[in-house]
Scaffold this motif. Sequence first.
Motif, short mmCIF file in Angstrom:
data_model
loop_
_atom_site.label_atom_id
_atom_site.label_comp_id
_atom_site.label_asym_id
_atom_site.label_seq_id
_atom_site.Cartn_x
_atom_site.Cartn_y
_atom_site.Cartn_z
N ILE A 1 9.84 8.00 3.23
CA ILE A 1 8.56 7.78 2.54
C ILE A 1 7.78 6.63 3.16
CG2 ILE A 1 7.52 6.99 0.37
CD1 ILE A 1 9.62 8.64 -1.11
N MET A 2 8.46 5.50 3.39
CA MET A 2 7.75 4.30 3.84
C MET A 2 7.17 4.44 5.24
SD MET A 2 7.76 2.41 1.21
CE MET A 2 7.15 0.85 1.84
N ASN A 3 7.76 5.31 6.08
CA ASN A 3 7.23 5.52 7.43
C ASN A 3 6.38 6.77 7.54
OD1 ASN A 3 8.63 3.24 8.20
ND2 ASN A 3 10.30 4.34 9.20
N ALA A 4 6.16 7.44 6.42
CA ALA A 4 5.36 8.67 6.44
C ALA A 4 3.88 8.36 6.64
CB ALA A 4 5.57 9.44 5.14
N GLU A 5 3.17 9.28 7.30
CA GLU A 5 1.73 9.10 7.46
C GLU A 5 1.02 9.13 6.10
OE1 GLU A 5 -0.04 11.75 10.24
OE2 GLU A 5 1.30 11.18 11.89
N ASP A 6 1.55 9.94 5.19
CA ASP A 6 0.97 10.06 3.84
C ASP A 6 2.10 9.90 2.82
OD1 ASP A 6 -0.19 10.79 1.43
OD2 ASP A 6 -1.37 12.41 2.30
N GLU B 1 7.23 -10.07 -7.59
CA GLU B 1 6.25 -9.95 -8.67
C GLU B 1 5.11 -9.00 -8.31
OE1 GLU B 1 6.43 -11.27 -11.95
OE2 GLU B 1 8.44 -11.31 -11.11
N LYS B 2 4.71 -8.97 -7.05
CA LYS B 2 3.68 -8.02 -6.63
C LYS B 2 4.16 -6.58 -6.82
CE LYS B 2 1.50 -10.99 -3.13
NZ LYS B 2 0.15 -11.08 -3.72
N ILE B 3 5.41 -6.33 -6.47
CA ILE B 3 5.97 -4.98 -6.63
C ILE B 3 6.10 -4.63 -8.11
CG2 ILE B 3 7.94 -3.49 -6.16
CD1 ILE B 3 6.22 -4.23 -3.69
N CYS B 4 6.56 -5.59 -8.91
CA CYS B 4 6.70 -5.34 -10.35
C CYS B 4 5.35 -5.06 -11.00
CB CYS B 4 7.39 -6.52 -11.03
SG CYS B 4 9.15 -6.69 -10.65
N ARG B 5 4.33 -5.79 -10.59
CA ARG B 5 3.00 -5.57 -11.16
C ARG B 5 2.45 -4.19 -10.79
NH1 ARG B 5 2.21 -11.20 -10.12
NH2 ARG B 5 1.21 -10.76 -8.11
N ALA B 6 2.84 -3.70 -9.63
CA ALA B 6 2.41 -2.36 -9.23
C ALA B 6 3.18 -1.28 -9.98
CB ALA B 6 2.60 -2.17 -7.72
N ALA B 7 4.47 -1.52 -10.24
CA ALA B 7 5.34 -0.48 -10.80
C ALA B 7 5.35 -0.43 -12.32
CB ALA B 7 6.77 -0.70 -10.29
N HIS B 8 5.33 -1.58 -12.97
CA HIS B 8 5.54 -1.62 -14.42
C HIS B 8 4.47 -0.91 -15.26
CE1 HIS B 8 8.66 -5.12 -14.33
NE2 HIS B 8 9.16 -3.97 -13.92
N PRO B 9 3.20 -0.88 -14.84
CA PRO B 9 2.25 -0.10 -15.63
C PRO B 9 2.60 1.38 -15.72
CG PRO B 9 1.08 -1.62 -14.20
CD PRO B 9 2.52 -1.66 -13.79
N PRO C 1 0.81 -1.22 0.00
CA PRO C 1 0.00 0.00 0.00
C PRO C 1 0.84 1.28 0.00
CG PRO C 1 -0.91 -1.58 1.55
CD PRO C 1 0.42 -2.12 1.11
N ALA C 2 1.95 1.26 0.75
CA ALA C 2 2.82 2.43 0.77
C ALA C 2 3.50 2.63 -0.58
CB ALA C 2 3.87 2.29 1.88
N VAL C 3 3.89 1.54 -1.22
CA VAL C 3 4.48 1.63 -2.55
C VAL C 3 3.48 2.20 -3.55
CG1 VAL C 3 5.34 0.26 -4.50
CG2 VAL C 3 6.19 -0.19 -2.19
N GLN C 4 2.26 1.74 -3.48
CA GLN C 4 1.23 2.24 -4.39
C GLN C 4 1.00 3.74 -4.20
OE1 GLN C 4 -1.77 -0.60 -3.20
NE2 GLN C 4 -1.52 -1.79 -5.09
N GLN C 5 1.04 4.20 -2.95
CA GLN C 5 0.89 5.63 -2.70
C GLN C 5 2.10 6.40 -3.22
OE1 GLN C 5 -0.68 6.88 1.20
NE2 GLN C 5 -0.97 4.70 1.62
N ALA C 6 3.29 5.83 -3.04
CA ALA C 6 4.50 6.49 -3.53
C ALA C 6 4.51 6.56 -5.06
CB ALA C 6 5.74 5.75 -3.03
N ILE C 7 3.99 5.53 -5.71
CA ILE C 7 3.86 5.55 -7.16
C ILE C 7 2.93 6.68 -7.59
CG2 ILE C 7 2.90 4.30 -9.14
CD1 ILE C 7 4.00 1.72 -7.84
N ALA C 8 1.82 6.82 -6.87
CA ALA C 8 0.89 7.91 -7.17
C ALA C 8 1.54 9.27 -6.96
CB ALA C 8 -0.36 7.79 -6.31
#
Length: 217
Positions: free
Chosen positions: A192-197, A57-65, A27-34
């Motif tokens: 980033i990973m420990n940030a509230e947002d 693979e979960k991380i790659c699927r989130a990042a590669h698009p 979830p934090a990675v997805q927010q950072a991508i956004a």
Amino acid sequence: MRNHTRAIRGGLYLVIDPAKGWEKVLPAVQQAIAGGIDIIQVWNHWHPEQQKTAFIEKICRAAHPYHIPVLMNEDWQLMNDTSLDGVHFDEIPASIDAIRQQVQRPFWGGITCGNDLQKVQWAVDNRLDYISFCSMFPSATANSCELVKIETVQAARALTNMPIFLAGGITPDNLSLFEGTGMNGVAVISGIMNAEDPQQKTHSYKQALHHIQQKTP
């Protein structure tokens, strides 16, 4: 694969700790991508029974698009079993040529240099894609790194045009201290990973980087 991701030119480089589990990390990675991160590195830090390939693979699927490259810290063999785009070395490997032969596909490569300019020269001689320096400040998540002198970063810029990333205790507020060093990006973990947002914090880093890049000739 390289043809699915953007070139590494600089920007915001996110390092993630898989030992925290994908339920917390993703979830934090997805927010950072956004928020606009440019690169992701998976730290080679796992629970003994953790399924490495599934996590990657979960991380790659989130990042590669979003054409964001995903690199593995040190454990380059995982490129043969996953969609990883490259490897980040902490130390000079025994033979980069042997690694390239075993992977048998193009991949991005970078290395942490500390104050060792010989590592910078090795990266140049072996056609890596970027270098990084750790740690610029004391940092809980970069406590294994020596403190790097700004003069080292400036000397590295004189040796190469490849992207330079800085890491260790860097925040959006102190990033301006590195204006004029020739740096191209910042690597961040807890910032980033420990940030509230994470999305907003990523955006703050990106704004600070953009401000420096606008002043760079």
